[in-house]
Design a protein around this motif. Structure first.
Motif, PDB file in Angstrom:
ATOM      1  N   LEU A 165      17.368  14.836  -8.487  1.00  0.00           N
ATOM      2  CA  LEU A 165      17.470  13.638  -8.617  1.00  0.00           C
ATOM      3  C   LEU A 165      16.662  12.952  -9.653  1.00  0.00           C
ATOM      4  N   ASP A 166      16.775  12.023 -10.374  1.00  0.00           N
ATOM      5  CA  ASP A 166      15.514  11.527 -11.101  1.00  0.00           C
ATOM      6  C   ASP A 166      14.791  10.422 -10.410  1.00  0.00           C
ATOM      7  N   LYS A 167      13.385  10.544 -10.503  1.00  0.00           N
ATOM      8  CA  LYS A 167      12.607   9.749  -9.843  1.00  0.00           C
ATOM      9  C   LYS A 167      12.456   8.538 -10.377  1.00  0.00           C
ATOM     10  N   ILE A 168      12.728   7.620  -9.302  1.00  0.00           N
ATOM     11  CA  ILE A 168      12.551   6.143 -10.050  1.00  0.00           C
ATOM     12  C   ILE A 168      11.326   5.689 -10.547  1.00  0.00           C
ATOM     13  N   GLU A 169      10.310   6.116  -9.737  1.00  0.00           N
ATOM     14  CA  GLU A 169       9.068   5.659 -10.338  1.00  0.00           C
ATOM     15  C   GLU A 169       8.162   7.025  -9.477  1.00  0.00           C
ATOM     16  N   GLU A 170       7.054   7.270 -10.042  1.00  0.00           N
ATOM     17  CA  GLU A 170       6.024   8.290  -9.849  1.00  0.00           C
ATOM     18  C   GLU A 170       5.240   7.590  -8.471  1.00  0.00           C
ATOM     19  N   GLN A 171       5.314   7.954  -7.436  1.00  0.00           N
ATOM     20  CA  GLN A 171       4.561   7.536  -6.132  1.00  0.00           C
ATOM     21  C   GLN A 171       3.567   8.556  -5.958  1.00  0.00           C
ATOM     22  N   PRO A 172       2.452   7.859  -5.392  1.00  0.00           N
ATOM     23  CA  PRO A 172       1.222   8.777  -4.703  1.00  0.00           C
ATOM     24  C   PRO A 172       1.730   9.823  -3.549  1.00  0.00           C
ATOM     25  N   ALA A 173       1.162  10.887  -3.618  1.00  0.00           N
ATOM     26  CA  ALA A 173       2.106  11.932  -2.789  1.00  0.00           C
ATOM     27  C   ALA A 173       1.222  11.617  -1.345  1.00  0.00           C
ATOM     28  N   TRP A 174       0.149  10.882  -1.159  1.00  0.00           N
ATOM     29  CA  TRP A 174      -0.676  10.660   0.202  1.00  0.00           C
ATOM     30  C   TRP A 174      -1.246   9.199   0.072  1.00  0.00           C
ATOM     31  N   ARG A 175      -0.956   8.417   1.028  1.00  0.00           N
ATOM     32  CA  ARG A 175      -1.627   7.184   1.215  1.00  0.00           C
ATOM     33  C   ARG A 175      -2.781   7.094   1.974  1.00  0.00           C
ATOM     34  N   THR A 176      -3.814   6.987   1.485  1.00  0.00           N
ATOM     35  CA  THR A 176      -5.067   7.085   2.134  1.00  0.00           C
ATOM     36  C   THR A 176      -5.523   5.991   3.062  1.00  0.00           C
ATOM     37  N   PRO A 177      -6.248   6.002   4.114  1.00  0.00           N
ATOM     38  CA  PRO A 177      -6.491   5.038   4.984  1.00  0.00           C
ATOM     39  C   PRO A 177      -6.990   3.795   4.488  1.00  0.00           C
ATOM     40  N   LEU A 178      -7.861   4.068   3.415  1.00  0.00           N
ATOM     41  CA  LEU A 178      -8.351   2.812   2.354  1.00  0.00           C
ATOM     42  C   LEU A 178      -7.431   2.126   1.641  1.00  0.00           C
ATOM     43  N   GLN A 179      -6.375   2.777   1.115  1.00  0.00           N
ATOM     44  CA  GLN A 179      -5.353   2.372   0.377  1.00  0.00           C
ATOM     45  C   GLN A 179      -4.507   1.279   1.344  1.00  0.00           C
ATOM     46  N   TYR A 210      -6.152  11.602  11.109  1.00  0.00           N
ATOM     47  CA  TYR A 210      -5.676  10.900  10.232  1.00  0.00           C
ATOM     48  C   TYR A 210      -5.202   9.165  10.900  1.00  0.00           C
ATOM     49  N   TYR A 211      -4.504   9.462  11.615  1.00  0.00           N
ATOM     50  CA  TYR A 211      -4.477   7.966  12.405  1.00  0.00           C
ATOM     51  C   TYR A 211      -5.347   7.391  13.018  1.00  0.00           C
ATOM     52  N   LEU A 212      -6.224   7.941  13.356  1.00  0.00           N
ATOM     53  CA  LEU A 212      -7.511   7.290  13.898  1.00  0.00           C
ATOM     54  C   LEU A 212      -8.374   6.686  12.878  1.00  0.00           C
ATOM     55  N   ASP A 213      -8.336   7.365  11.902  1.00  0.00           N
ATOM     56  CA  ASP A 213      -9.231   6.816  10.558  1.00  0.00           C
ATOM     57  C   ASP A 213      -8.270   5.870  10.123  1.00  0.00           C
ATOM     58  N   VAL A 214      -7.081   5.779  10.184  1.00  0.00           N
ATOM     59  CA  VAL A 214      -6.328   4.520   9.671  1.00  0.00           C
ATOM     60  C   VAL A 214      -6.708   3.280  10.477  1.00  0.00           C
ATOM     61  N   ALA A 215      -6.519   3.321  11.774  1.00  0.00           N
ATOM     62  CA  ALA A 215      -6.846   2.081  12.740  1.00  0.00           C
ATOM     63  C   ALA A 215      -8.150   1.788  12.464  1.00  0.00           C
ATOM     64  N   GLU A 216      -9.211   2.603  12.381  1.00  0.00           N
ATOM     65  CA  GLU A 216     -10.655   2.040  11.984  1.00  0.00           C
ATOM     66  C   GLU A 216     -10.851   1.399  10.884  1.00  0.00           C
ATOM     67  N   THR A 217     -10.339   2.042   9.719  1.00  0.00           N
ATOM     68  CA  THR A 217     -10.275   1.448   8.251  1.00  0.00           C
ATOM     69  C   THR A 217      -9.839   0.022   8.509  1.00  0.00           C
ATOM     70  N   VAL A 218      -8.551  -0.252   9.083  1.00  0.00           N
ATOM     71  CA  VAL A 218      -7.843  -1.640   9.170  1.00  0.00           C
ATOM     72  C   VAL A 218      -8.684  -2.493   9.860  1.00  0.00           C
TER      73      VAL A 218
END
Length: 403
Positions: A165-179, A210-218
């Protein structure tokens, strides 16, 4: 049942029908609307109709509002009896050409038009989830699940490919904790107070790190603020006691998406969840441990309603609500890109009976709309249906003032 409660349930039934049956539209009908609010353009494919999915004619808003304020995410199907039409700037829904109701379109949140420090659009990081006066965002941290290479993708899932299928928009493959933290900080300024983290399995089961890094960065970005809740959606860990670490680092709720109830169904529909995580009974033990750790009303269990007989699903809903969790049986949409593409979901009435049963069980065991929001989001069926039962929507107050 009061008149206003009946009207709310009737509209919620329509919302369910628009999800199960999808909607159709004429190409270009939303162009002027999206010129005025470009950020509200839908960016993810959710359809059963390949011919609709092109960059040219998939120019549609990501959601619309029914008169009582229920948000509907667009599921498009050219064969649907429901259609969105426009006349003199007024949009409405028709059923086999007959007018049903007018609809409106909410403006996209401000954070959708902002960028992270590394230049990524925040609308590509988080999904807006609001309704009933509550606001939250959900982040799917990756575009793929590690079970893909092993040929173990869940049969209903579209994570691991869209079959050309057509990609509607290019999206990041990975969302970083900082993002994620930067996006939530901006959303929080607009009143968003819930963050849900979910996604496919990370290679070598490294999601805890990864999840722990997200919580701490938030927490670093929202320093001094404690008016928000964090939800982690994970697979059953090999060592159940690691659930404690999620609570210690700051997660308020957790989700374990069982998808179906019963070992025989779980093995068929979720082969990767068996091989990468644990057998079905271990998933249930994980849920039980999580309830004992976080408390009742703090654990969500998503189900893909429509993959098994109602009676079997009801068995699971009863067990889990009595345990203290909040099951969320979302209607199955056999979307393009899944192994079950081309199949049919059960009837609208079938799905409606599931929602009514789940709500009755939630009330029986003392769960609240606040718990449903904190664990499952602002427009999940448990959240909005409990709001109706608690008469907590603004329309109830308006009625009382009129009287």
């Amino acid at each position: 049942m009061s008149d206003i409660k009946q009207k709310l349930y009737d509209e919620l039934y329509l919302r369910l029908a628009l999800t199960v049956e999808g909607v159709q539209y004429d190409v270009g009908v939303f162009d002027k609307l999206l010129q005025q609010d470009p950020s509200s353009r839908k960016r993810e494919v959710c359809t059963r109709d390949k011919e609709l999915v092109t960059k040219k004619n998939y120019n549609i808003p990501y959601q619309f509002l029914l008169p009582y304020g229920f948000l509907v995410n667009l599921v498009v199907d050219r064969k649907s009896p429901y259609k969105i039409v426009e006349e003199d700037g007024v949009f409405s829904i028709t059923y086999f050409g007959k007018w049903i109701t007018n609809i409106t379109f909410p403006k996209a949140p401000l954070f959708y038009s902002k960028l992270t420090s590394d230049g990524v659009s925040m609308r590509e990081i988080a999904q807006d989830q609001q309704g009933g006066g509550a606001k939250g965002i959900s982040v799917a941290y990756s575009q793929e699940c590690s079970v893909k290479d092993k040929g173990k993708t869940c049969l209903f899932c579209v994570y691991n490919g869209n079959k050309g299928l057509d990609k509607i928009e290019e999206q990041p493959a990975w969302r970083t904790p900082l993002q994620i933290a930067e996006t939530f900080k901006e959303a929080h300024k607009e009143g968003y107070n819930r963050l849900n983290i979910t996604g496919g399995f990370i290679p070598e089961r490294r999601e805890l790190e990864y999840y722990l890094d997200v919580a701490e960065t938030v927490q670093e970005h929202l320093e001094g603020k404690d008016d928000y809740v964090l939800t982690a959606c994970i697979g059953a860990p090999q060592e159940i006691s690691v659930i404690n670490k999620y609570k210690e680092v700051g997660y308020d709720n957790m989700s374990f998406n069982l998808e179906v109830w019963g070992e025989e169904y779980f093995n068929v529909y979720c082969p990767g969840k068996v091989t990468e995580c644990a057998p079905f009974d271990q998933w249930v033990k994980t849920v039980e441990y999580a309830v004992s750790t976080f408390g009742k009303g703090k654990i969500r269990n998503n189900f893909v309603a429509g993959l098994q007989p109602k009676e079997k699903l009801f068995e699971g809903l009863e067990y889990l609500t009595e345990l203290g969790t909040i099951p969320n049986p979302d209607p199955w949409i056999p979307a393009i890109g899944s192994t079950l593409e081309g199949h049919r979901s059960p009837t609208i009435d079938w799905h409606w009976e599931v929602q009514l049963k789940n709500t009755a069980l939630l009330r029986k065991y003392g769960r609240t709309s606040t718990e449903a929001f904190n664990t499952g989001g602002a427009h999940s069926y448990p959240h909005v249906m409990l709001l109706i039962e608690e008469e907590a929507l603004p329309v109830f107050h308006e009625q009382k003032e009129v009287v």
